[in-house]
Design a protein around this motif. Structure first.
Motif, PDB file in Angstrom:
ATOM      1  N   MET A  16       0.811  -1.078   0.023  1.00  0.00           N
ATOM      2  CA  MET A  16       0.001   0.098   0.022  1.00  0.00           C
ATOM      3  C   MET A  16       0.711   1.259   0.011  1.00  0.00           C
ATOM      4  SD  MET A  16      -3.218  -1.086  -0.267  1.00  0.00           S
ATOM      5  CE  MET A  16      -3.798   0.272  -0.105  1.00  0.00           C
ATOM      6  N   CYS A  17       1.906   1.284   0.890  1.00  0.00           N
ATOM      7  CA  CYS A  17       2.804   2.380   0.768  1.00  0.00           C
ATOM      8  C   CYS A  17       3.328   2.648  -0.477  1.00  0.00           C
ATOM      9  CB  CYS A  17       3.922   2.272   1.860  1.00  0.00           C
ATOM     10  SG  CYS A  17       5.043   0.620   1.635  1.00  0.00           S
ATOM     11  N   PRO A  22       5.224   5.902  -4.530  1.00  0.00           N
ATOM     12  CA  PRO A  22       6.296   4.842  -5.148  1.00  0.00           C
ATOM     13  C   PRO A  22       7.647   5.604  -5.054  1.00  0.00           C
ATOM     14  CG  PRO A  22       5.046   5.687  -6.912  1.00  0.00           C
ATOM     15  CD  PRO A  22       4.274   6.085  -5.541  1.00  0.00           C
ATOM     16  N   GLU A  23       7.725   6.736  -5.043  1.00  0.00           N
ATOM     17  CA  GLU A  23       9.125   7.585  -5.063  1.00  0.00           C
ATOM     18  C   GLU A  23       9.612   7.324  -3.633  1.00  0.00           C
ATOM     19  OE1 GLU A  23       5.910  10.521  -3.489  1.00  0.00           O
ATOM     20  OE2 GLU A  23       5.722   9.051  -5.083  1.00  0.00           O
ATOM     21  N   LEU A  24       8.931   7.163  -2.696  1.00  0.00           N
ATOM     22  CA  LEU A  24       9.384   6.818  -1.258  1.00  0.00           C
ATOM     23  C   LEU A  24       9.614   5.440  -0.778  1.00  0.00           C
ATOM     24  CD1 LEU A  24       7.415   9.764   0.370  1.00  0.00           C
ATOM     25  CD2 LEU A  24       9.816  10.034  -0.560  1.00  0.00           C
ATOM     26  N   PHE A  25       8.915   4.655  -1.254  1.00  0.00           N
ATOM     27  CA  PHE A  25       8.732   3.168  -0.788  1.00  0.00           C
ATOM     28  C   PHE A  25       8.786   2.219  -2.076  1.00  0.00           C
ATOM     29  CE2 PHE A  25       6.221   6.018   1.568  1.00  0.00           C
ATOM     30  CZ  PHE A  25       6.738   5.674   3.265  1.00  0.00           C
ATOM     31  N   GLY A  28      10.532  -4.888  -1.437  1.00  0.00           N
ATOM     32  CA  GLY A  28      11.537  -5.543  -1.982  1.00  0.00           C
ATOM     33  C   GLY A  28      11.292  -7.350  -2.459  1.00  0.00           C
ATOM     34  N   ASP A  29      12.167  -7.933  -3.101  1.00  0.00           N
ATOM     35  CA  ASP A  29      11.846  -9.306  -3.472  1.00  0.00           C
ATOM     36  C   ASP A  29      11.430  -9.896  -2.235  1.00  0.00           C
ATOM     37  OD1 ASP A  29      12.384  -8.557  -6.182  1.00  0.00           O
ATOM     38  OD2 ASP A  29      14.621  -9.330  -6.130  1.00  0.00           O
ATOM     39  N   ASP A  30      11.929  -9.561  -1.048  1.00  0.00           N
ATOM     40  CA  ASP A  30      11.463 -10.432   0.192  1.00  0.00           C
ATOM     41  C   ASP A  30      10.214 -10.026   1.147  1.00  0.00           C
ATOM     42  OD1 ASP A  30      12.429  -7.916   1.096  1.00  0.00           O
ATOM     43  OD2 ASP A  30      13.744  -8.632   2.429  1.00  0.00           O
ATOM     44  N   ASP A  31       9.714  -9.076   0.102  1.00  0.00           N
ATOM     45  CA  ASP A  31       8.217  -8.779   0.660  1.00  0.00           C
ATOM     46  C   ASP A  31       8.227  -7.936   1.674  1.00  0.00           C
ATOM     47  OD1 ASP A  31       6.700  -9.910  -1.374  1.00  0.00           O
ATOM     48  OD2 ASP A  31       6.243 -11.777  -0.392  1.00  0.00           O
ATOM     49  N   VAL A  32       9.398  -7.005   2.100  1.00  0.00           N
ATOM     50  CA  VAL A  32       9.675  -6.157   2.980  1.00  0.00           C
ATOM     51  C   VAL A  32       9.816  -4.685   2.289  1.00  0.00           C
ATOM     52  CG1 VAL A  32      11.183  -5.436   5.059  1.00  0.00           C
ATOM     53  CG2 VAL A  32      10.371  -8.013   4.529  1.00  0.00           C
ATOM     54  N   VAL A  33       9.258  -3.820   3.100  1.00  0.00           N
ATOM     55  CA  VAL A  33       9.200  -2.236   2.420  1.00  0.00           C
ATOM     56  C   VAL A  33      10.871  -1.759   2.600  1.00  0.00           C
ATOM     57  CG1 VAL A  33       8.795  -1.321   4.768  1.00  0.00           C
ATOM     58  CG2 VAL A  33       8.235  -0.054   2.634  1.00  0.00           C
ATOM     59  N   VAL A  34      11.316  -1.099   1.666  1.00  0.00           N
ATOM     60  CA  VAL A  34      12.501  -0.474   1.626  1.00  0.00           C
ATOM     61  C   VAL A  34      12.197   0.980   1.645  1.00  0.00           C
ATOM     62  CG1 VAL A  34      14.351   0.123   0.138  1.00  0.00           C
ATOM     63  CG2 VAL A  34      13.436  -2.372   0.321  1.00  0.00           C
ATOM     64  N   VAL A  35      12.600   1.750   2.313  1.00  0.00           N
ATOM     65  CA  VAL A  35      12.411   3.258   2.545  1.00  0.00           C
ATOM     66  C   VAL A  35      13.398   4.242   1.966  1.00  0.00           C
ATOM     67  CG1 VAL A  35      11.634   5.342   4.136  1.00  0.00           C
ATOM     68  CG2 VAL A  35      11.074   2.745   4.353  1.00  0.00           C
ATOM     69  N   ALA A  36      13.135   5.159   0.984  1.00  0.00           N
ATOM     70  CA  ALA A  36      14.042   5.821   0.601  1.00  0.00           C
ATOM     71  C   ALA A  36      14.845   6.600   1.617  1.00  0.00           C
ATOM     72  CB  ALA A  36      13.533   7.065  -0.213  1.00  0.00           C
ATOM     73  N   PRO A  37      16.159   6.714   1.571  1.00  0.00           N
ATOM     74  CA  PRO A  37      17.034   6.892   2.757  1.00  0.00           C
ATOM     75  C   PRO A  37      16.845   8.499   2.851  1.00  0.00           C
ATOM     76  CG  PRO A  37      18.297   6.434   0.990  1.00  0.00           C
ATOM     77  CD  PRO A  37      17.097   6.321   0.686  1.00  0.00           C
ATOM     78  N   GLY A  38      17.340   8.966   4.296  1.00  0.00           N
ATOM     79  CA  GLY A  38      17.581  10.579   4.513  1.00  0.00           C
ATOM     80  C   GLY A  38      16.083  11.123   4.788  1.00  0.00           C
ATOM     81  N   GLU A  39      16.183  12.354   4.972  1.00  0.00           N
ATOM     82  CA  GLU A  39      15.021  13.304   5.425  1.00  0.00           C
ATOM     83  C   GLU A  39      14.275  13.460   4.226  1.00  0.00           C
ATOM     84  OE1 GLU A  39      15.736  17.185   7.135  1.00  0.00           O
ATOM     85  OE2 GLU A  39      17.868  16.488   7.635  1.00  0.00           O
ATOM     86  N   LEU A  40      12.945  13.646   4.877  1.00  0.00           N
ATOM     87  CA  LEU A  40      11.758  13.874   3.684  1.00  0.00           C
ATOM     88  C   LEU A  40      11.979  15.326   3.371  1.00  0.00           C
ATOM     89  CD1 LEU A  40       8.772  12.099   5.306  1.00  0.00           C
ATOM     90  CD2 LEU A  40      10.035  11.186   3.104  1.00  0.00           C
ATOM     91  N   ALA A  41      11.754  15.574   1.991  1.00  0.00           N
ATOM     92  CA  ALA A  41      11.713  16.880   1.422  1.00  0.00           C
ATOM     93  C   ALA A  41      10.241  17.327   1.787  1.00  0.00           C
ATOM     94  CB  ALA A  41      11.670  16.847  -0.215  1.00  0.00           C
ATOM     95  N   ALA A  42       9.897  18.631   1.941  1.00  0.00           N
ATOM     96  CA  ALA A  42       8.733  19.251   2.393  1.00  0.00           C
ATOM     97  C   ALA A  42       7.720  18.778   1.385  1.00  0.00           C
ATOM     98  CB  ALA A  42       8.778  20.655   2.411  1.00  0.00           C
ATOM     99  N   ALA A  43       7.891  18.426  -0.026  1.00  0.00           N
ATOM    100  CA  ALA A  43       7.110  18.183  -0.968  1.00  0.00           C
ATOM    101  C   ALA A  43       6.444  16.613  -0.830  1.00  0.00           C
ATOM    102  CB  ALA A  43       7.553  18.419  -2.472  1.00  0.00           C
ATOM    103  N   ASP A  44       7.263  15.959  -0.056  1.00  0.00           N
ATOM    104  CA  ASP A  44       6.962  14.485   0.213  1.00  0.00           C
ATOM    105  C   ASP A  44       6.525  14.216   1.345  1.00  0.00           C
ATOM    106  OD1 ASP A  44       8.159  13.678  -2.373  1.00  0.00           O
ATOM    107  OD2 ASP A  44      10.090  13.450  -1.560  1.00  0.00           O
ATOM    108  N   LEU A  45       6.236  14.909   2.167  1.00  0.00           N
ATOM    109  CA  LEU A  45       5.556  14.727   3.630  1.00  0.00           C
ATOM    110  C   LEU A  45       4.261  14.264   3.553  1.00  0.00           C
ATOM    111  CD1 LEU A  45       6.338  14.858   6.636  1.00  0.00           C
ATOM    112  CD2 LEU A  45       5.969  17.539   6.468  1.00  0.00           C
ATOM    113  N   GLU A  46       3.441  14.997   2.819  1.00  0.00           N
ATOM    114  CA  GLU A  46       2.147  14.580   2.953  1.00  0.00           C
ATOM    115  C   GLU A  46       1.894  13.031   2.216  1.00  0.00           C
ATOM    116  OE1 GLU A  46      -2.002  14.414   3.433  1.00  0.00           O
ATOM    117  OE2 GLU A  46      -0.462  15.820   4.404  1.00  0.00           O
TER     118      GLU A  46
END
Length: 63
Positions: A16-17, A22-25, A28-46
């Protein structure tokens, strides 16, 4: 400074994430979420909040 933390023990790979932000999450092949590293840009917060709220396992949180 806001970032996303993923509880990989809770994640069941529903994707669902990834569907919401999709630009943030990706699931993976192991069915576990991978999160984009680092701080969120203000535009990505919502989208990050929407993705965390959409997780049926509550595996994502913003800190």
């Amino acid at each position: 400074m806001t970032r996303v933390l993923a509880d990989t023990e809770r994640c069941e790979g529903h994707g669902m994430c990834e569907a919401v932000a999709p630009e943030l999450f990706r699931v993976g092949d192991d069915d576990v979420v991978v999160v984009a590293p680092g701080e969120l840009a203000a535009a990505d917060l919502e989208n990050a909040r929407l993705a965390a709220d959409s997780c049926p396992m509550a595996a994502l949180r913003l800190v």
